[in-house]
Design a protein around this motif. Structure first.
Motif, PDB file in Angstrom:
ATOM      1  N   THR A 365     -52.378 -20.671-102.335  1.00  0.00           N
ATOM      2  CA  THR A 365     -51.478 -20.785-103.482  1.00  0.00           C
ATOM      3  C   THR A 365     -51.622 -19.660-104.495  1.00  0.00           C
ATOM      4  O   THR A 365     -50.709 -19.423-105.292  1.00  0.00           O
ATOM      5  CB  THR A 365     -51.732 -22.104-104.230  1.00  0.00           C
ATOM      6  OG1 THR A 365     -53.068 -22.105-104.767  1.00  0.00           O
ATOM      7  CG2 THR A 365     -51.567 -23.299-103.291  1.00  0.00           C
ATOM      8  N   GLY A 366     -52.772 -18.985-104.507  1.00  0.00           N
ATOM      9  CA  GLY A 366     -53.018 -17.987-105.537  1.00  0.00           C
ATOM     10  C   GLY A 366     -53.475 -18.593-106.850  1.00  0.00           C
ATOM     11  O   GLY A 366     -53.675 -17.876-107.836  1.00  0.00           O
ATOM     12  N   LEU A 367     -53.665 -19.908-106.883  1.00  0.00           N
ATOM     13  CA  LEU A 367     -54.142 -20.592-108.086  1.00  0.00           C
ATOM     14  C   LEU A 367     -55.661 -20.692-108.057  1.00  0.00           C
ATOM     15  O   LEU A 367     -56.294 -20.471-107.021  1.00  0.00           O
ATOM     16  CB  LEU A 367     -53.537 -21.995-108.166  1.00  0.00           C
ATOM     17  CG  LEU A 367     -52.011 -22.090-108.162  1.00  0.00           C
ATOM     18  CD1 LEU A 367     -51.578 -23.546-108.095  1.00  0.00           C
ATOM     19  CD2 LEU A 367     -51.424 -21.419-109.398  1.00  0.00           C
ATOM     20  N   LYS A 368     -56.248 -21.052-109.181  1.00  0.00           N
ATOM     21  CA  LYS A 368     -57.681 -21.309-109.270  1.00  0.00           C
ATOM     22  C   LYS A 368     -57.891 -22.717-109.822  1.00  0.00           C
ATOM     23  O   LYS A 368     -57.162 -23.162-110.714  1.00  0.00           O
ATOM     24  CB  LYS A 368     -58.378 -20.295-110.184  1.00  0.00           C
ATOM     25  CG  LYS A 368     -58.376 -18.869-109.646  1.00  0.00           C
ATOM     26  CD  LYS A 368     -59.269 -18.718-108.445  1.00  0.00           C
ATOM     27  CE  LYS A 368     -59.331 -17.278-107.972  1.00  0.00           C
ATOM     28  NZ  LYS A 368     -60.159 -17.119-106.773  1.00  0.00           N
ATOM     29  N   PHE A 369     -58.886 -23.404-109.287  1.00  0.00           N
ATOM     30  CA  PHE A 369     -59.154 -24.779-109.694  1.00  0.00           C
ATOM     31  C   PHE A 369     -60.546 -24.889-110.301  1.00  0.00           C
ATOM     32  O   PHE A 369     -61.496 -24.257-109.842  1.00  0.00           O
ATOM     33  CB  PHE A 369     -59.045 -25.724-108.496  1.00  0.00           C
ATOM     34  CG  PHE A 369     -57.662 -25.832-107.929  1.00  0.00           C
ATOM     35  CD1 PHE A 369     -56.743 -26.747-108.431  1.00  0.00           C
ATOM     36  CD2 PHE A 369     -57.264 -24.998-106.896  1.00  0.00           C
ATOM     37  CE1 PHE A 369     -55.469 -26.829-107.911  1.00  0.00           C
ATOM     38  CE2 PHE A 369     -55.984 -25.076-106.365  1.00  0.00           C
ATOM     39  CZ  PHE A 369     -55.089 -25.996-106.873  1.00  0.00           C
ATOM     40  N   ASN A 370     -60.651 -25.711-111.347  1.00  0.00           N
ATOM     41  CA  ASN A 370     -61.942 -26.089-111.922  1.00  0.00           C
ATOM     42  C   ASN A 370     -62.431 -27.343-111.215  1.00  0.00           C
ATOM     43  O   ASN A 370     -61.696 -28.332-111.123  1.00  0.00           O
ATOM     44  CB  ASN A 370     -61.809 -26.399-113.416  1.00  0.00           C
ATOM     45  CG  ASN A 370     -61.803 -25.143-114.260  1.00  0.00           C
ATOM     46  OD1 ASN A 370     -62.612 -24.253-114.053  1.00  0.00           O
ATOM     47  ND2 ASN A 370     -60.880 -25.063-115.209  1.00  0.00           N
ATOM     48  N   VAL A 371     -63.665 -27.319-110.724  1.00  0.00           N
ATOM     49  CA  VAL A 371     -64.272 -28.506-110.129  1.00  0.00           C
ATOM     50  C   VAL A 371     -65.538 -28.805-110.912  1.00  0.00           C
ATOM     51  O   VAL A 371     -66.498 -28.036-110.889  1.00  0.00           O
ATOM     52  CB  VAL A 371     -64.606 -28.292-108.638  1.00  0.00           C
ATOM     53  CG1 VAL A 371     -65.222 -29.562-108.050  1.00  0.00           C
ATOM     54  CG2 VAL A 371     -63.364 -27.895-107.858  1.00  0.00           C
ATOM     55  N   LYS A 372     -65.523 -29.913-111.654  1.00  0.00           N
ATOM     56  CA  LYS A 372     -66.686 -30.350-112.421  1.00  0.00           C
ATOM     57  C   LYS A 372     -67.007 -31.774-112.033  1.00  0.00           C
ATOM     58  O   LYS A 372     -66.246 -32.704-112.328  1.00  0.00           O
ATOM     59  CB  LYS A 372     -66.403 -30.257-113.929  1.00  0.00           C
ATOM     60  CG  LYS A 372     -66.209 -28.829-114.422  1.00  0.00           C
ATOM     61  CD  LYS A 372     -66.006 -28.789-115.927  1.00  0.00           C
ATOM     62  CE  LYS A 372     -65.850 -27.356-116.429  1.00  0.00           C
ATOM     63  NZ  LYS A 372     -65.644 -27.298-117.891  1.00  0.00           N
TER      64      LYS A 372
END
Length: 380
Positions: A365-372
């Motif tokens: 997708t070219g997106l970035k995700f935060n995983v906390k």
């Protein structure tokens, strides 16, 4: 050619050697050997996993040569430039990008590896499925890949170990957690695959005129044929009536509609008042949003891949894909700002760690995700 290539990368190549290397690189028959030279260089210089280099190689090489073509498209024919500054410049331009390609690939692979480390690793859930008897007894079932069988002798595992003796008039509920699925064989021989965060309520024995079960979530059914005793699956919005067939029902509460996908046989979809809505034939899918039912022809494998251990997305809106991932990895996804216009095309093994899945989505997708922890949101 290997020596010339290394000289070029080390910036010790002479003008005459550069000309030879340039002509060598322009010959189609040499493509395979050039690939080998570049791969050898990557494997030596990057110290990254060889498989990673090979899996990214073709796409990166293609991108690199597109850059070469773009930068050289206005360069006059080399035939008229031999010995001239322009010809030497065209050689340098081509090989500069070839050399830059090694840095480009090294950077991409290093970035990929770094990003995978940054993402928090969560394995598919290991909470056990539960079997709840109407008298209140709860059984924690063994293993996410096991199967229980209900028959006249009670409830037992597929390997033969008895779980419990159950009266024929008892109602049972099989419940799967987020991140777990389970298989069940009913008393009539019908087999059921229950997806994550789902439940199936069913009788220990089918004694009436109909075989009725109640589904919440998603399940795949292979119904044992019995023309005298129709099999009925009830959900919050509909009833599916069959005699003997295989089909998938997705009836999660957080989805916009109930999706029924027919693989073999024939099914009739009724509303909650038992009024006929649609009849499906194989490879058809009914989308029931509560107000209307639409039917279309589909590739059924796309909607049953989950029971074979695969996420399979084809033109799947990103929020729809994330809801599947959310249930499987027991996550809480913040859907704020996640665009539904982005469509996913991918097949991802469901036994992958979360970092692998999120990283794949980022690449697609070219997106970035935060995983906390178990919370996932999109980086702005």
């Amino acid at each position: 050619m290997r020596n010339l290539f290394l000289k070029y990368l080390n910036n010790t190549i002479s003008a005459e050697e550069l000309k030879i290397l340039y002509h060598y690189c322009r010959i189609d028959e040499n493509d395979r050997e050039i690939d080998v030279l570049i791969k050898e260089y990557f494997e030596t210089e990057t110290s990254l996993d060889n498989l990673a280099a090979h899996s990214n190689f073709e796409q990166l090489k293609d991108d690199s040569w597109k850059n070469i073509e773009k930068r050289l498209k206005d360069v006059p024919s080399s035939k008229n430039l031999v010995g001239s500054f322009g010809f030497k410049f065209s050689i340098a331009a081509s090989l500069l990008i070839l050399g830059s390609f090694s840095f480009y690939m090294f950077s991409r692979l290093k970035a990929d590896k770094t990003r995978a480390i940054e993402l928090q690793d969560i394995q598919p859930g290991k909470e056990p499925a539960k079997l709840i008897v109407s008298n209140g007894t709860v059984y924690n079932l063994n293993g996410k890949d096991e199967e229980v069988i209900s028959d006249q002798s009670g409830i037992r595992y597929k390997d033969g170990d008895t779980l419990a003796k159950i009266a024929s008039n008892e109602l049972m509920t099989l419940m799967t957690p987020r991140g777990g699925n389970y298989k069940l064989t009913l008393q009539d021989g019908t087999r059921v695959w229950l997806n994550a965060q789902s439940s199936l309520r069913y009788p220990a024995s089918f004694n009436g005129k109909e075989r009725v079960v109640e589904l919440k979530g998603e399940a795949y059914f292979e119904v044992a044929h019995n023309s005298k005793q129709p099999f009925i699956v009830t959900t919050a919005s509909q009833k599916v009536k069959v005699l003997g067939t295989s089909f998938n029902i997705n009836a999660y509460a957080n989805e916009n509609s109930t999706i029924t996908t027919l693989v073999t046989g024939r099914v009739q979809i009724n509303d909650k008042s038992d009024h006929k809505l649609q009849v499906l034939v194989p490879r058809q899918q009914a989308d029931n949003n509560g107000a209307s039912v639409t039917v279309e022809n589909v590739d059924t494998d796309l909607y049953t891949a989950w029971k074979e251990g695969t996420f399979r997305f084809r033109s799947t809106p990103l929020p729809d894909a994330l809801r599947q991932i959310e249930r499987w990895y027991d996550l809480e996804v913040d859907y704020t700002d996640i665009p539904s216009s982005i469509k996913i095309h991918a097949s991802i093994a469901r036994d992958s760690n979360l970092s692998t899945v999120i990283h794949a989505l980022e690449k697609i997708t070219g997106l970035k995700f935060n995983v906390k922890g178990r919370s996932v949101s999109m980086m702005k």
